[in-house]
Design an enzyme around this catalytic site. Structure first.
Site, PDB file in Angstrom:
ATOM      1  N   SER A 240     -58.311  68.050 -29.982  1.00 34.71           N
ATOM      2  CA  SER A 240     -57.784  68.933 -28.954  1.00 34.71           C
ATOM      3  C   SER A 240     -56.644  68.207 -28.219  1.00 34.71           C
ATOM      4  O   SER A 240     -56.789  67.055 -27.823  1.00 34.71           O
ATOM      5  CB  SER A 240     -58.905  69.271 -27.983  1.00 34.71           C
ATOM      6  OG  SER A 240     -58.374  70.027 -26.955  1.00 34.71           O
ATOM      7  N   GLY A 241     -55.520  68.885 -28.106  1.00 34.70           N
ATOM      8  CA  GLY A 241     -54.377  68.295 -27.395  1.00 34.70           C
ATOM      9  C   GLY A 241     -53.478  67.471 -28.278  1.00 34.70           C
ATOM     10  O   GLY A 241     -52.544  66.831 -27.811  1.00 34.70           O
TER      11      GLY A 241
ATOM     12  N   THR B 199     -51.320  73.578 -32.145  1.00 35.71           N
ATOM     13  CA  THR B 199     -50.770  74.891 -31.847  1.00 35.71           C
ATOM     14  C   THR B 199     -49.251  74.813 -31.744  1.00 35.71           C
ATOM     15  O   THR B 199     -48.547  75.700 -32.228  1.00 35.71           O
ATOM     16  CB  THR B 199     -51.399  75.450 -30.556  1.00 35.71           C
ATOM     17  OG1 THR B 199     -52.809  75.391 -30.730  1.00 35.71           O
ATOM     18  CG2 THR B 199     -50.980  76.857 -30.301  1.00 35.71           C
TER      19      THR B 199
ATOM     20  N   ASN C 202     -56.562  69.161 -22.744  1.00 34.34           N
ATOM     21  CA  ASN C 202     -55.337  69.902 -23.028  1.00 34.34           C
ATOM     22  C   ASN C 202     -55.234  71.062 -22.044  1.00 34.34           C
ATOM     23  O   ASN C 202     -56.178  71.819 -21.876  1.00 34.34           O
ATOM     24  CB  ASN C 202     -55.412  70.424 -24.487  1.00 34.34           C
ATOM     25  CG  ASN C 202     -54.154  71.163 -24.899  1.00 34.34           C
ATOM     26  OD1 ASN C 202     -53.224  71.323 -24.104  1.00 34.34           O
ATOM     27  ND2 ASN C 202     -54.136  71.607 -26.146  1.00 34.34           N
TER      28      ASN C 202
ATOM     29  N   SER D 227     -55.534  74.509 -24.205  1.00 31.32           N
ATOM     30  CA  SER D 227     -56.376  74.257 -25.379  1.00 31.32           C
ATOM     31  C   SER D 227     -56.810  75.563 -26.050  1.00 31.32           C
ATOM     32  O   SER D 227     -57.285  76.494 -25.390  1.00 31.32           O
ATOM     33  CB  SER D 227     -57.614  73.482 -24.921  1.00 31.32           C
ATOM     34  OG  SER D 227     -58.409  73.197 -26.024  1.00 31.32           O
ATOM     35  N   SER D 228     -56.591  75.617 -27.363  1.00 30.59           N
ATOM     36  CA  SER D 228     -57.037  76.815 -28.092  1.00 30.59           C
ATOM     37  C   SER D 228     -58.542  76.730 -28.210  1.00 30.59           C
ATOM     38  O   SER D 228     -59.070  75.763 -28.759  1.00 30.59           O
ATOM     39  CB  SER D 228     -56.433  76.846 -29.490  1.00 30.59           C
ATOM     40  OG  SER D 228     -55.107  76.415 -29.448  1.00 30.59           O
TER      41      SER D 228
ATOM     42  N   GLY E  44     -60.090  69.974 -34.821  1.00 27.41           N
ATOM     43  CA  GLY E  44     -60.378  68.818 -35.677  1.00 27.41           C
ATOM     44  C   GLY E  44     -61.771  68.306 -35.383  1.00 27.41           C
ATOM     45  O   GLY E  44     -62.508  68.869 -34.571  1.00 27.41           O
TER      46      GLY E  44
ATOM     47  N   GLU F  19     -64.799  66.668 -33.865  1.00 33.29           N
ATOM     48  CA  GLU F  19     -65.047  66.404 -32.447  1.00 33.29           C
ATOM     49  C   GLU F  19     -66.240  65.493 -32.305  1.00 33.29           C
ATOM     50  O   GLU F  19     -67.262  65.686 -32.971  1.00 33.29           O
ATOM     51  CB  GLU F  19     -65.307  67.714 -31.679  1.00 33.29           C
ATOM     52  CG  GLU F  19     -64.020  68.375 -31.247  1.00 33.29           C
ATOM     53  CD  GLU F  19     -64.218  69.577 -30.343  1.00 33.29           C
ATOM     54  OE1 GLU F  19     -65.368  69.922 -30.049  1.00 33.29           O
ATOM     55  OE2 GLU F  19     -63.193  70.161 -29.944  1.00 33.29           O
TER      56      GLU F  19
HETATM   57  N1  LIG Z   1     -44.098  68.405 -30.878  1.00 29.03           N
HETATM   58  C1  LIG Z   1     -44.325  68.393 -29.572  1.00 29.03           C
HETATM   59  N2  LIG Z   1     -43.337  68.141 -28.713  1.00 29.03           N
HETATM   60  C2  LIG Z   1     -43.532  68.104 -27.403  1.00 29.03           C
HETATM   61  N3  LIG Z   1     -44.734  68.307 -26.813  1.00 29.03           N
HETATM   62  C3  LIG Z   1     -45.785  68.567 -27.615  1.00 29.03           C
HETATM   63  C4  LIG Z   1     -45.622  68.649 -29.041  1.00 29.03           C
HETATM   64  N4  LIG Z   1     -46.828  68.921 -29.562  1.00 29.03           N
HETATM   65  C5  LIG Z   1     -47.666  69.039 -28.509  1.00 29.03           C
HETATM   66  N5  LIG Z   1     -47.056  68.845 -27.345  1.00 29.03           N
HETATM   67  C6  LIG Z   1     -47.661  68.869 -25.968  1.00 29.03           C
HETATM   68  O1  LIG Z   1     -49.031  68.720 -26.098  1.00 29.03           O
HETATM   69  C7  LIG Z   1     -49.718  69.832 -25.561  1.00 29.03           C
HETATM   70  C8  LIG Z   1     -50.917  70.168 -26.417  1.00 29.03           C
HETATM   71  O2  LIG Z   1     -50.530  70.659 -27.646  1.00 29.03           O
HETATM   72  P1  LIG Z   1     -51.318  71.821 -28.409  1.00 29.03           P
HETATM   73  O3  LIG Z   1     -51.721  72.875 -27.461  1.00 29.03           O
HETATM   74  O4  LIG Z   1     -50.543  72.168 -29.578  1.00 29.03           O
HETATM   75  O5  LIG Z   1     -52.598  71.015 -28.837  1.00 29.03           O
HETATM   76  P2  LIG Z   1     -53.733  71.532 -29.835  1.00 29.03           P
HETATM   77  O6  LIG Z   1     -53.858  70.493 -30.882  1.00 29.03           O
HETATM   78  O7  LIG Z   1     -53.478  72.897 -30.248  1.00 29.03           O
HETATM   79  O8  LIG Z   1     -54.984  71.422 -28.901  1.00 29.03           O
HETATM   80  P3  LIG Z   1     -56.274  72.358 -28.896  1.00 29.03           P
HETATM   81  O9  LIG Z   1     -57.112  71.954 -30.050  1.00 29.03           O
HETATM   82  O10 LIG Z   1     -56.869  72.049 -27.613  1.00 29.03           O
HETATM   83  O11 LIG Z   1     -55.786  73.737 -28.989  1.00 29.03           O
HETATM   84  C9  LIG Z   1     -48.709  70.951 -25.533  1.00 29.03           C
HETATM   85  O12 LIG Z   1     -48.983  71.869 -24.530  1.00 29.03           O
HETATM   86  C10 LIG Z   1     -47.427  70.206 -25.309  1.00 29.03           C
HETATM   87  O13 LIG Z   1     -47.271  69.955 -23.945  1.00 29.03           O
HETATM   88 MG   LIG Z   2     -54.315  74.624 -29.906  1.00 25.88          MG
END
Ligand SMILES: Nc1ncnc2c1ncn2[C@@H]1O[C@H](COP(=O)(O)OP(=O)(O)OP(=O)(O)O)[C@@H](O)[C@H]1O
Ligand SMILES: [Mg+2]
Length: 1020
Positions: free
Chosen positions: A107-108, A112, A157, A160-161, A383, A385
């Site tokens: 997460s984070g 996404t 995050n 977070s999704s 992923g 956890e």
């Molecule tokens: N390529 C990137 N460039 C800049 N910032 C990023 C990038 N990828 C992620 N981030 C930052 O990290 C934060 C978390 O990313 P994201 O929401 O994609 O995580 P996630 O893996 O989908 O987490 P979750 O499993 O909780 O949904 C985003 O809101 C953004 O601020």
């Molecule tokens: Mg996500």
């Protein structure tokens, strides 16, 4: 990518397969660290993309980058999520195969975000038209809607999704997106009713309270403050600095419009109902739950919002009807059960609303009759956890990751094997850990954990979480990857609680607490609530709580088995596609840029199974490229392949490898690719190439300059040829024109000449003009330049009169000019000459000769002596003086004398001693006589009275000049007489002498015998 092989010391390797020490986790992490410190967040493991969350906006997702990655070779550019996307899109189009991109990570870690970049790239690189634009828009706009309802702020995050998502993008035969489909997995519904400290509920609740207009809120009977609602105040962090709920709500509203949602009101009624439900409290009256009076209003509002009967809802919240043997039994709930029922209802309506939402989006992304050719799937799923305390959710998530790992192994090995086979290289078995055994442990029918849990949930009696644990021990206790507190050896036992079981996952071991497993697996919503909901008028509920569900006798599927079957479906979907992987890593737990927490990353590398990935990928060969790419890059290193290899590229590769001295074990040459086993072999080749590149660059520069100069020379030569050809043509044209006009002129001239005698007519006009002009021009060049020149160009017959006029005019002109330029002195001289002319012209023979000689003021053999000057009376000035021979009046002896003429007198001095010999005042002068012949005898006549000596007979070569001068000075020109053959002169004493003039052979002046002076002059 090859281009960056050189910078590997600073930025590490762009592909982990090039790590020399590929089994070392430390080397792996060091490479990640190096790269992320240079803000290079992407690295490959073969075709797997590893992405490190930069936690800062990077300037690598611009239109420029989208353009740059389009249609280029995957390996030619630095690793990027666009490179993966482009590769997938191109392969889908070229090979006509379905693809999927699996994005996983904690997460984070940026899953996404990555999926959004991929979607964005796919929409940019695919072709465009209005229809496509529409669907692209919907695909992109579905994200904010899903995120509002399915994402929440967590510790890890801020966005977070809280659900797994698989999204299909469907393309037509032109590669344009024409539709899409979303599958969602396991929404974290428990968040609706409870959030940990510092976390929030789903975004939509806060967005709605912040962003909805007053009227809507009034209708929903809501207040703006989230802390007024039990479901929102639990986490104690309703407001987050990084989130702008108001703005996000507008985005969602706009997105809902694009995605086309007429039921928006029903949707927000449900959102509002959940908030009201959360505030419903129960009282305990003798073991039975009743709704607290002060929260009854919330129930009423819910009934209004959901359009159901309030009584029915109240009963359903506080009672439970059980149907056994076709008999219904209604029993009251106690307070805890009522709270459970309320929360279950909240979770259920929210969860179903979420499913409905996805269905709606799917409807709007539907192909609608269009035919799709291929699709690209995007899997953005949680992923592995592992927390301090892991529960049912982690169990499901980790099970999902086991399945994905299984898929990865199967597909990667399959791909590898297929590649070897296709390339005709002997397959070298790869040692790897096959996690099928763990998958079986979880999902096997009747024997797996999921089924055991189901059985425990369904069995009559009093099943509890602990009885489930017991059952597990009995059934799978012997499994090598399973252990519980009571089964473990003493050492392990110390690390476990009584209510825990531990699974040895492929990525490491995880200990799960069984508490809540049964409840969560059952996800029970009491029948009464279901019924109430299925009776409700709310449009969304109508579609999500179907009557059939209430009347059906079948037990609802448990969460575990639902998840298993949806996972298996997902696996089927993924298996039928060509997979690509994006593995996301977060570098720290504090969402900070430029912070790389080694132990956190190590943990993720382990749980994402990246080392295992690398091992499988590196089991055979580290590097593989098509023959063409390899030869093209390194051909300059071998004289036989440089600049081009004549034979086939395969032979070229062989020649190159032999020349580079590759050992037999280091490489294999397949049908289309070369495989290099160790990175060091490649690096050595690459280093040699970098060195060679400088030489090549110099050579290319020289060649290019030469070529450029040659081109320039060619251009100049062409230009010269062109210009000279044009110039020659112009000259020839001019000559032709000249000749033509020449011939015409000559012809005209001849005709004119032939007709010259006629009166002016067209035939001769030109000729006559020509004659005139040429005569005038001749005149111009031959004009007499002096008044004395009497010549004149002979005129043609027609111009005789003109010539006369011109001649006169010219003469007048010359005379005027002559006169104008004359000085006063010259004028005097001329006047003297004019006088001389009037006196002597045609009278005296020597006049002509004298005419040519200008008169002078002095004609002396030597300057006048002072003595002479002293004799001249004061106030007088010598105006003319000349040396003369004076003939005395008696003997006519010639004596040299100087004759000086002043304004008053004529003085005669002895030329030798300067004595004054005679002086005749002008007023005494009576004549100035000369002969008509050419002699120069001059007689100044004066009476010989009063002792005057009488006439003065003198001669010199300038008699005319002297006579004229004296005539002028004395002011008596009429004294001048030109005598004939003889004359008389006075002598002193009244005597007369006679002078005879005659012409002869020689000039002479002699005294004749008769006493006369004989003057003989040569006639002229
Ligand atoms: N390529 C990137 N460039 C800049 N910032 C990023 C990038 N990828 C992620 N981030 C930052 O990290 C934060 C978390 O990313 P994201 O929401 O994609 O995580 P996630 O893996 O989908 O987490 P979750 O499993 O909780 O949904 C985003 O809101 C953004 O601020
Ligand atoms: Mg996500």
């Amino acid at each position: 990518m090859e281009s960056a092989l050189t910078a590997r010391d600073r930025v590490g390797v762009q592909d982990f397969v090039l790590l020399e020490n590929f089994t070392s986790e430390t080397a792996f992490i060091e490479n990640l660290r190096k790269r992320s410190s240079e803000r290079l967040i992407y690295t490959y493991i073969g075709s797997v993309l590893v992405s490190v969350n930069p936690y800062r906006p990077l300037n690598i997702y611009t239109a420029y980058h989208q353009e740059k990655y389009q249609g280029v070779n995957f390996y030619e550019m630095p690793p990027h999520v666009y490179a993966i996307s482009d590769n997938v899109y191109r392969s889908m189009r070229n090979e006509n195969k379905d693809h999927c991109i699996l994005i996983s990570g904690e997460s984070g870690s940026g899953k996404t975000e990555a999926s959004k970049y991929i979607l964005q790239y796919l929409s940019v690189c695919s072709s465009n038209n209005d229809k496509v634009e529409h669907i692209k828009n919907r695909l992109l706009q579905s994200n904010p809607v899903l995120e509002a309802f399915g994402n929440a702020k967590t510790h890890r995050n801020d966005n977070s999704s809280r659900f797994g998502k698989y999204m299909d993008v469907q393309f037509d035969y032109r590669g344009a997106p024409v539709g899409g489909h979303i599958l969602n997995y396991l929404l974290e519904k428990s968040r609706v009713v409870h959030q940990a400290q510092g976390e929030r509920n789903f975004h939509i609740f806060y967005q709605f309270l912040e962003g909805a207009d007053d009227e809507t809120l009034r209708r929903m009977q809501l207040k703006r403050n989230p802390n007024d609602y039990a479901y929102l105040s639990g986490g104690k962090c309703a407001r987050v600095p990084s989130i702008n709920d108001k703005k996000d709500f507008q985005t969602v509203k706009n997105a809902l419009k694009v995605v086309d949602f007429p039921e928006e009101d029903s949707l927000f009624s449900i959102v509002s109902s959940v908030l009201h439900l959360g505030n419903v409290c129960f009282d305990d009256s003798g073991g039975k739950a009743t709704i607290s009076n002060d929260t009854m209003s919330h129930v009423r509002i819910v009934a209004v919002l959901l359009d159901c009967k309030c009584d029915q809802l109240v009963t359903a919240l506080t009672h439970r009807t059980i149907e056994a043997n076709r008999e219904k039994m209604c029993s009251p709930l106690n307070r805890d059960q009522a709270m459970y029922a309320r929360d279950a209802l909240s979770k259920a309506i929210y969860g179903r609303m979420f499913d409905w939402l996805i269905n709606k989006i799917n409807g709007s992304l539907d192909l609608k009759g269009q035919s799709r050719r291929n699709l690209i799937g995007l899997l953005d799923i949680y992923g592995f956890e592992i927390f301090q305390r892991n529960s049912f959710e982690q169990f499901c998530i980790n099970f999902c990751n086991e399945k994905l790992q299984q898929l990865f192994i199967r597909l990667t090995l399959k791909q590898e094997q297929e590649e070897y086979e296709a390339e005709g290289i002997a397959w070298e078995p790869v040692e790897y850990f096959n996690n099928q055994i763990i998958c079986d442990l979880v999902e096997q029918r009747h024997k797996g954990i999921v089924d055991i849990l189901d059985e425990e949930c369904l069995r009559p009696g009093d099943p509890t979480d602990l009885t489930f644990l017991k059952k597990l021990e009995e059934t799978v206790g012997k499994h090598p990857h399973f252990v519980t507190h009571s089964l473990a050896d003493p050492k392990v036992r110390k690390t476990m609680q009584y209510d825990e079981f531990r699974l040895q996952h492929y990525a490491g071991e995880v200990t799960y607490s069984v508490e809540g497993f049964l409840d969560k697996n059952n996800d029970l919503l009491f029948r009464d609530l279901k019924e109430t909901m299925s009776d409700a008028g709310n449009a969304v509920l109508k579609e999500t709580f179907l009557k059939a569900e209430v009347t059906s006798l079948k037990r609802p599927e448990t969460v575990g088995s639902q998840f298993r079957s949806s996972l298996n479906k997902l696996m089927e979907i993924l298996m039928s596609k060509e997979p690509s992987y994006v593995r996301c890593i977060k570098p720290n737990d504090t969402k900070q840029a430029d912070k790389f927490d080694d132990s956190l990353v190590r943990h993720q590398v382990k749980y994402l199974g990246l080392m295992e990935n690398l091992r499988v990928r590196r089991a055979g060969f580290a590097y593989r490229r098509t023959h063409e790419i390899f030869v093209k890059r390194y051909k300059s290193l071998c004289p036989d392949t440089w600049p081009n290899y004549r034979g086939s590229t395969r032979e070229g590769v062989q020649v190159l490898c032999s020349y580079l001295d590759y050992k037999e074990d280091e490489y294999r040459i397949g049908k289309t690719k070369i495989f290099i086993r160790f990175p060091r072999t490649l690096f050595a080749t690459e280093d040699a190439f970098q060195a060679r590149k400088h030489e090549l660059a110099a050579m290319m520069q020289a060649t290019w300059r030469g070529y450029w100069q040659w081109k320039k020379y060619q251009r100049m030569r062409e230009a010269v040829t062109k210009i000279s050809a044009h110039w020659r043509r112009i000259l020839a044209q001019r000559l032709k024109e000249k000749r033509k006009t020449g011939a015409q002129a000559i012809r005209k001239f001849i005709i004119g000449f032939m007709n010259r005698g006629r009166a002016r007519c067209p035939e001769n006009a030109h000729f006559l003009d020509f004659v005139r002009i040429s005569y005038l021009q001749r005149c111009k060049n031959k004009l007499p330049t002096s008044v004395l020149d009497k010549s004149w160009p002979r005129p043609p017959a027609a111009l005789i009169e003109t010539a006369k006029l011109l001649e006169t005019m010219n003469m007048q002109n010359m005379v005027r000019k002559y006169v104008k330029q004359m000085t006063p002195e010259r004028k005097i001289v001329m006047e003297e000459k004019v006088l001389a002319s009037s006196l002597f012209k045609d009278k005296k023979e020597s006049y002509g000769e004298s005419l040519r000689r200008p008169f002078a003021e002095k004609r002396l053999n030597e300057p006048m002596k002072p003595k002479m000057m002293s004799m001249i009376e004061a106030g007088e000035k010598v105006m003319y003086a000349c040396s003369v021979l004076k003939y005395d009046r008696h003997g006519y002896h010639a004596r040299p004398r100087v004759l000086a003429v002043t304004s008053k007198s004529n003085y005669l001095f002895d030329a030798k001693d300067g004595k004054l010999k005679q002086k005749i005042a002008h007023e005494s002068l009576t004549g100035l006589s000369v002969s008509s012949l050419s002699d120069d005898l001059l007689v100044l006549q004066a009476p010989a009275e009063n002792k005057e000596k009488g006439d003065m007979i003198v001669t010199n070569d300038y008699s005319i000049e002297a006579a004229t001068k004296i005539a002028i000075i004395s002011g008596k020109p009429d004294l001048v007489k030109v005598v004939g053959r003889n004359m008389q002169h006075d002598m002193a004493g009244g005597k007369k002498g006679e002078i005879e003039f005659a012409a002869g052979q020689e000039n002479s002046i002699t005294k004749a015998k008769n006493g006369n002076l004989i003057v003989i002059s040569r006639s002229r």
